[in-house]
Write a protein that holds these residues in place. Structure first.
Motif, short mmCIF file in Angstrom:
data_model
loop_
_atom_site.label_atom_id
_atom_site.label_comp_id
_atom_site.label_asym_id
_atom_site.label_seq_id
_atom_site.Cartn_x
_atom_site.Cartn_y
_atom_site.Cartn_z
N LEU A 1 0.82 -1.22 0.00
CA LEU A 1 0.00 0.00 0.00
C LEU A 1 0.85 1.26 0.00
N VAL B 1 -1.68 -3.39 -9.91
CA VAL B 1 -2.80 -3.88 -9.11
C VAL B 1 -2.80 -5.41 -9.03
N ALA C 1 -0.40 -6.79 -6.57
CA ALA C 1 -0.81 -6.43 -5.20
C ALA C 1 -1.94 -7.34 -4.73
N VAL C 2 -2.94 -7.56 -5.60
CA VAL C 2 -4.07 -8.43 -5.24
C VAL C 2 -3.57 -9.86 -5.01
N ALA D 1 -1.77 -10.00 -1.67
CA ALA D 1 -2.69 -9.88 -0.53
C ALA D 1 -3.39 -11.23 -0.28
N LEU D 2 -3.83 -11.88 -1.35
CA LEU D 2 -4.51 -13.17 -1.18
C LEU D 2 -3.53 -14.26 -0.77
N HIS E 1 -13.92 -9.12 10.24
CA HIS E 1 -12.87 -8.73 9.30
C HIS E 1 -13.41 -7.65 8.34
N ARG F 1 -17.93 -13.01 -7.66
CA ARG F 1 -16.50 -12.92 -7.31
C ARG F 1 -15.65 -12.90 -8.58
N LEU G 1 -11.40 -5.51 -11.14
CA LEU G 1 -10.19 -5.10 -10.40
C LEU G 1 -8.94 -5.12 -11.27
N LEU G 2 -8.86 -6.15 -12.10
CA LEU G 2 -7.62 -6.39 -12.84
C LEU G 2 -7.67 -5.79 -14.25
N TRP H 1 -9.26 0.09 -14.38
CA TRP H 1 -9.37 0.28 -12.93
C TRP H 1 -8.58 1.52 -12.52
N GLY I 1 -6.81 2.67 -7.74
CA GLY I 1 -5.57 2.44 -7.02
C GLY I 1 -5.46 1.06 -6.39
N VAL I 2 -4.27 0.83 -5.81
CA VAL I 2 -3.93 -0.48 -5.26
C VAL I 2 -4.71 -0.77 -3.98
N GLU I 3 -4.82 0.23 -3.11
CA GLU I 3 -5.46 -0.01 -1.82
C GLU I 3 -6.89 -0.50 -1.98
N ALA J 1 -8.19 -1.91 -4.54
CA ALA J 1 -8.19 -3.23 -5.18
C ALA J 1 -7.92 -4.33 -4.16
N VAL J 2 -6.93 -4.09 -3.29
CA VAL J 2 -6.60 -5.07 -2.25
C VAL J 2 -7.78 -5.23 -1.29
N ALA K 1 -10.51 -7.25 -3.03
CA ALA K 1 -10.15 -8.67 -3.18
C ALA K 1 -10.35 -9.41 -1.86
N LEU K 2 -9.93 -8.79 -0.75
CA LEU K 2 -10.09 -9.46 0.55
C LEU K 2 -11.55 -9.48 0.99
N ARG L 1 -13.34 -12.14 -0.77
CA ARG L 1 -12.96 -13.42 -0.16
C ARG L 1 -13.75 -13.67 1.13
N TYR L 2 -13.90 -12.65 1.96
CA TYR L 2 -14.59 -12.85 3.24
C TYR L 2 -16.07 -13.20 3.02
N ARG M 1 -16.34 -16.74 1.80
CA ARG M 1 -16.14 -17.73 2.86
C ARG M 1 -17.36 -17.82 3.79
#
Lengths: 221, 221
Positions: free
Chosen positions: A169, A177, A180-181, A184-185, B99, B161, B168-169, B173, B176-178, B180-181, B184-185, B188-189, B192
């Motif tokens: 970050l 990107v 970074a993704v 992160a995963l 989370h 998803r 994102l990719l 886009w 920015g990176v933040e 996107a990260v 992505a998370l 994922r949450y 799950r």
């Protein structure tokens, strides 16, 4: 010839230890796939995950069968309940290793992890693999002290993960990107492998002592 | 007055249903925190996670105690084994909601999810919440058909998803990176949470039929 109850119970634990060895191999192979762009290693982990799932189903069935036929109490009941949870932990660690391998395969022939991040992931992978190994040894030797030591390893994993986010970050991140993704995963997957190893340790403590370990290190993040 | 064995078993299931309701609230509150930058909602989810963990510990202890004292067989043994797994699923869904809330809190007063991605996350959250609700209803009513229907919802989550990653990719886009990260998370949450709801459904099928559902929809991704 029909195995005796105690032989069956012992063989459940022995097979759990063997499954733990296989999961450690999966973590190591997934890491090789990831950090040396080894496509064959990636395919191996993804293919072997089916074998781990089959081991899971077989072991789970044997635990259910023992619970249903033998109505175990005390230490043996604890062992079976813990075994049911450990086999789920191990299957999950196998899935997570396959997730890592799939990212490696998806980016092939490029590497998913930028060179500057490789030492961080290398260390994370070594710790995760050592924790899986420690979980297997703890289970084999019923060594509670070893299980408690694992929590320290887990702390270093958390620090490595915090460092990853700091790098990803930061304004100086120039890998785009996608990388970074991916990072992160990937970091999340290694972290979860380590969490499950810690949980396996806590299940052994439960078998040996009948108590669930207390304290922050034992909770699931 | 000491509860009878059957009353204890019934109250375990009732409390599991109540815990499922609380988890659904956590998923909804976390989504509100995320998509309307509601800091109070985020704090509530994070605080309530401790309550869920306590419920988990209490229910788990009661299951162990019933297993140890009553040596249940057949349907009752299946119910207790399934309850032990469901309570772990529910605690995990609570953790995942926390989370999500923590990412919302970390980015406050900004939003973590760019506006163009909000409909995707909104839909994902509705599906996840409905799946948790269906898991609770399935458990309460022992309705196997409802459990099987959940797998379809899970498929839509997977599509959402996949769409997230495509956005994102993509070269277009520009968040920015933040962001996107985070996305992505967060994806994922939610994924799950949905997986654990499907697993809860499969545990009910196991209680009712004694069989584990087969087929791809039931494996853990």
């Amino acid at each position: 010839m029909r195995e005796s109850y105690h032989e069956e119970l012992t063989s459940v634990v022995t097979d759990l230890v063997t499954m733990t060895d296989r999961v450690q191999t999966a973590v190591q192979d997934a890491t090789r796939a990831l950090l040396t762009t080894d496509l064959a290693a990636a395919e191996k982990v993804i293919g072997d995950d089916v074998v781990l799932d089959r081991l899971h189903d077989d072991l789970e069935q044997r635990c259910f069968s023992l619970l249903a036929r033998q109505s175990p109490v005390a230490g043996e009941l604890r062992t079976l309940v813990a075994a049911l949870r450990m086999v789920a932990d191990l299957a999950r660690m196998g899935d997570l290793s396959a997730h890592i391998a799939k990212i490696a395969r998806m980016r092939y022939p490029r590497g998913a992890v930028p060179e500057s991040m490789q030492p961080n992931f290398q260390r994370m992978a070594v710790l995760a693999s050592e924790m899986v190994e420690a979980a297997g040894r703890t289970l084999r030797e019923r060594n509670v002290l070893d299980a408690e030591k694992m929590a320290d390893h887990d702390e270093e994993i958390d620090e490595l993960r915090t460092h990853q986010f700091r790098v990803l970050l930061d304004d100086s991140w120039n890998h785009g990107v996608e990388a970074a993704v991916d990072c992160a995963l990937l970091g999340r997957y290694y972290e979860r492998i380590a969490d499950h190893a810690v949980l396996m340790g806590s299940r052994v403590i439960y078998i040996v002592t009948g108590l669930h370990p207390e304290g922050e290190n034992w909770t699931i993040a």
